[in-house]
Structure formats: structure tokens, C-alpha cells
Design a protein around this motif. Structure first.
Motif, short mmCIF file in Angstrom:
data_model
loop_
_atom_site.label_atom_id
_atom_site.label_comp_id
_atom_site.label_asym_id
_atom_site.label_seq_id
_atom_site.Cartn_x
_atom_site.Cartn_y
_atom_site.Cartn_z
N ASN A 265 -92.30 10.55 -52.56
CA ASN A 265 -91.29 11.61 -52.46
C ASN A 265 -90.60 11.87 -53.80
O ASN A 265 -89.42 11.57 -53.97
CB ASN A 265 -90.26 11.21 -51.40
N ALA A 267 -89.39 14.38 -54.96
CA ALA A 267 -88.21 15.27 -54.87
C ALA A 267 -86.91 14.47 -54.91
O ALA A 267 -85.86 15.00 -55.29
CB ALA A 267 -88.28 16.09 -53.58
N LEU A 268 -86.99 13.18 -54.55
CA LEU A 268 -85.78 12.34 -54.58
C LEU A 268 -85.24 12.20 -56.01
O LEU A 268 -84.05 11.97 -56.21
CB LEU A 268 -86.07 10.95 -54.01
N LEU A 270 -84.98 14.54 -58.12
CA LEU A 270 -84.09 15.69 -58.27
C LEU A 270 -82.87 15.56 -57.37
O LEU A 270 -81.72 15.68 -57.83
CB LEU A 270 -84.87 16.96 -57.94
N ILE A 271 -83.13 15.25 -56.10
CA ILE A 271 -82.03 15.20 -55.13
C ILE A 271 -80.96 14.19 -55.58
O ILE A 271 -79.77 14.46 -55.52
CB ILE A 271 -82.58 14.84 -53.73
#
Ligand SMILES: NC(=O)c1ccc[n+]([C@@H]2O[C@H](COP(=O)([O-])OP(=O)(O)OC[C@H]3O[C@@H](n4cnc5c(N)ncnc54)[C@H](OP(=O)(O)O)[C@@H]3O)[C@@H](O)[C@H]2O)c1
Length: 339
Positions: A265, A267-268, A270-271
């Protein structure tokens, strides 16, 4: 001059490395030329990076050439010297390779470093007070930049690098949680190294279970993570990472035999606005004196008691190395060459 026994790399692994990639070779030691020093190695260091050197192809370092002595750190004593700075009996650390003796140019910068063995046993100069210790120091201090009260996690926590990460982070007032394989390693990490907690990842074979265990051990989330393994461990840590957390990407041993290590993942990153930074300790020679000073003090004073797994005799090096790649070592893996 003494006869020398060496281990050569004679073939490159296809997938997993095996003992047939190595050969024991006996040779004569050449007489010393002016400026040279003969060192008898007492200990050879076995390190995961050697697996990368066995491959051909793109990496941060040149591959180990075939039919030559395997590269490796050594600590030993000068037995003969034609260099004014070294006398027989001096203890020296160098990159002598997988062999019993080496002839070293005493004038070449950085090849030999004299060490004081009165407070620190010689073998620790290959572990906690050597390259692995400085690796821990750099990743923790320069990349993770821990502050008191923050939560720091480290994988391969019972190993040479991981153990030092935890001890250094405790010195800085952090909550430190290790991740290691098996109850004995976890007990050592908690009870002897003084980590606040340790998770035996083998008890949590899937991502969800491991992430839950991390949540329980890190109730305030994770502010900094020191990664030595890769794969599921990193995925689980990322799920629990706080905003603006830092990851020192030191090693990915779970993939050293060529296994793919996809990140589940990304995207974590960025998150959570994470900073993930890889590093190679030999590219940061400027920190070595400061790091070694702190590590020497911790080990010399007995506040850090690094653990070692010791194989005996140069002929045992290939098996011991393959064991290290499978996690059979407990603490720094060494080969003792002089009884
Ligand atoms: N970037 C740099 O400059 C630098 C410098 C030195 C070392 N390193 C890296 O730092 C890491 C630790 O090195 P070290 O010398 O301290 O070794 P180590 O931790 O003493 O030994 C390796 C350990 O890795 C663990 N491990 C976890 N998953 C594994 C898997 N799938 N396969 C095999 N082993 C696994 C094993 O412990 P468990 O039983 O706990 O799983 C094993 O004992 C390595 O990744 C190494 O490449 C990087």
C-alpha cells in the motif's frame, strides 16, 4: 611465511546461495614488501551484504569477482611488519576477507585501523563497535531523528544492527519495540537489551495479525521505523505509522535470494506524509568517529552487551553465512579463526 587458507567465490547463485558457490583454497603467503604488514585474522565478520556481492548486475557496489577471496571485515593481530606504524601484536580491523592471513599495504588509507582491546573484546569491533553499530547509529540518528517519548520500531531486532538500534533509541528516551523471529530472540531483546516490547513475527503470519500486534505494542502509533527485512513487516509498520513518520531503509534481507518484495500500500507514504530513505553506511564516513565513540562507551561500560553467534574455522564460513541468510544466527555472526 605461514600457509594460508582462504574461501573463494567460484560461482554465482541461481536463486538461493549454496555451499557449492564457495571453495576452500590453500596458498602460500607472499613475503612482505617494504610498507606491508602481515595480519593474522582472529575473527571474520559475516554480513548480509555479502549475498548481494555474490550476484552480477546493478547494485551500489561492484560484484565480488569469481575465483578470488570473498570480501569481508576482519579483526586480528599484526604478526610481521615492514611498516613503521605497526608492530607485531597490534590489534587491527580491516577488510582482510574470508582467509586466515592477509598482507596489507600499511600506507593505503583506510585499509587498517588499530583498535584498543583492553576494554572491548576484539570481536565487537566487527559488530556493535564496528560497521553494523555505525549502520544502526546512522539510520537512527540521521534519518529517523528520534525524540524522547517517540515510538521507534526495528525489524531483525536481535541482530547485529537491530540490537544497536534499540539500545541507541533507548538512550534517547524513546519507546522501542523490536520485531524478531522466535521467543528466545524476543526474550533477549526485551530482557537483556532493554527494549520496551518485542513482537515475534512468526506468531503473526499474516499482515492483519502482525499489524494488530503492532497496534497493541505501539498504542501511540509509530514515529520512526528502522527496516532490516522488508515485505510483510514493512507493510504492517506502514499501517501503524504516524503522520510525518520516518523510515530508515537499511536492508531487505527477506528478498536477498531474489524473492520479489512488493509494497502492498504505497499510498500510505502519501497519506501519512512518510519519509522513507535508503542509505549505505560506507557512504557516510563522516559520522563514524562520533558513532563509534558512543557505541564504544555503551559497550565498554557494559550498558550494551551485544550477543554473538560464533562458527569455528575458516572452513565453516560458507555454512555459517548461509545460516545467517536464513536467520539461524542470534546476534552478530562471526567466524573464529584462532583458538
Ligand atoms: N545499509 C547499510 O549500509 C547496511 C549495513 C549493514 C547491514 N545492513 C542490513 O541490515 C540488516 C541486518 O544486518 P545484520 O548484519 O544486523 O544481520 P542480522 O540481523 O544479525 O542477521 C540477519 C537477521 O535477519 C532476520 N530475518 C528476518 N527476516 C528474514 C528472512 N526472511 N530471511 C532471513 N533472515 C531474516 C533474521 O532474524 P530473525 O530470526 O529475527 O528473523 C536474521 O537473524 C540486513 O538487511 C543488512 O543487509 C545494511
Amino acid at each position: 611465511m605461514p600457509r594460508n587458507r582462504q574461501i573463494w567465490l567460484v560461482s554465482r547463485p541461481q536463486g538461493e546461495a549454496n555451499v557449492d558457490n564457495f571453495r576452500l583454497v590453500e596458498s602460500e603467503t607472499p613475503p612482505l614488501a617494504e610498507g606491508q604488514v602481515l595480519v593474522r585474522h582472529h575473527y571474520l565478520s559475516l554480513d548480509p551484504y555479502m549475498r548481494g556481492r555474490m550476484n552480477e548486475g546493478k547494485s551500489y557496489a561492484e560484484p565480488q569477482p569469481l575465483n578470488q577471496v570473498m570480501i569481508g571485515g576482519t579483526v586480528g593481530q599484526v604478526v610481521e611488519s615492514r611498516h613503521p606504524r605497526y608492530v607485531p601484536g597490534d590489534w587491527v580491523v580491516g577488510m582482510g576477507g574470508w582467509q586466515e592471513y592477509s598482507v596489507v599495504d600499511g600506507n593505503a588509507a583506510g585499509l587498517l585501523r588499530k583498535v584498543d582491546v583492553s576494554r572491548i573484546p576484539p570481536s565487537h569491533y566487527l559488530g556493535a563497535v564496528g560497521m553494523p553499530g555505525v549502520t544502526a547509529w546512522y539510520g537512527l540518528v540521521k534519518i529517523i531523528e528520534p525524540r524522547a517519548g517517540q515510538t521507534i520500531t526495528v525489524s531483525a531486532a536481535a541482530g547485529a544492527v537491530g540490537s544497536a538500534v534499540g539500545v541507541l533509541a533507548k538512550q534517547r528516551g524513546c519507546r522501542v519495540v523490536g520485531i524478531a523471529g522466535g521467543p528466545d530472540k524476543c526474550a533477549y531483546v526485551r530482557d537483556e537489551l532493554g527494549f520496551d516490547d518485542c513482537i515475534d513475527y512468526r506468531q503473526y503470519p499474516d499482515l492483519r495479525a502482525l499489524a494488530s500486534a503492532l497496534k497493541a505494542a505501539c498504542p501511540n502509533g509509530i514515529d520512526g521505523h528502522f527496516e532490516n527485512v522488508g515485505g510483510t513487516v514493512l507493510d504492517a509498520v506502514m499501517l501503524r505509522a504516524n503522520a510525518f513518520s520516518r523510515v530508515a531503509l537499511c536492508g531487505m534481507i527477506a528478498g536477498y535470494d531474489g524473492q520479489p518484495l512488493p509494497m502492498l500500500n504505497p499510498a500510505l507514504i502519501l497519506i501519512s506524509r512518510m519519509r522513507i530513505e535508503g542509505f549505505i553506511v560506507s557512504e557516510h564516513m563522516e559520522v563514524w568517529p562520533q558513532a563509534l565513540a558512543e557505541l564504544s562507551e555503551l559497550v565498554g561500560s557494559g550498558r550494551f552487551r551485544p550477543r554473538e553467534t560464533v562458527a569455528h574455522g575458516i572452513e565453516s564460513a560458507p555454512e555459517a553465512f548461509l545460516g545467517l541468510l536464513k536467520g539461524r544466527n542470534f546476534g552478530k555472526q562471526l567466524v573464529k579463526l584462532v583458538d
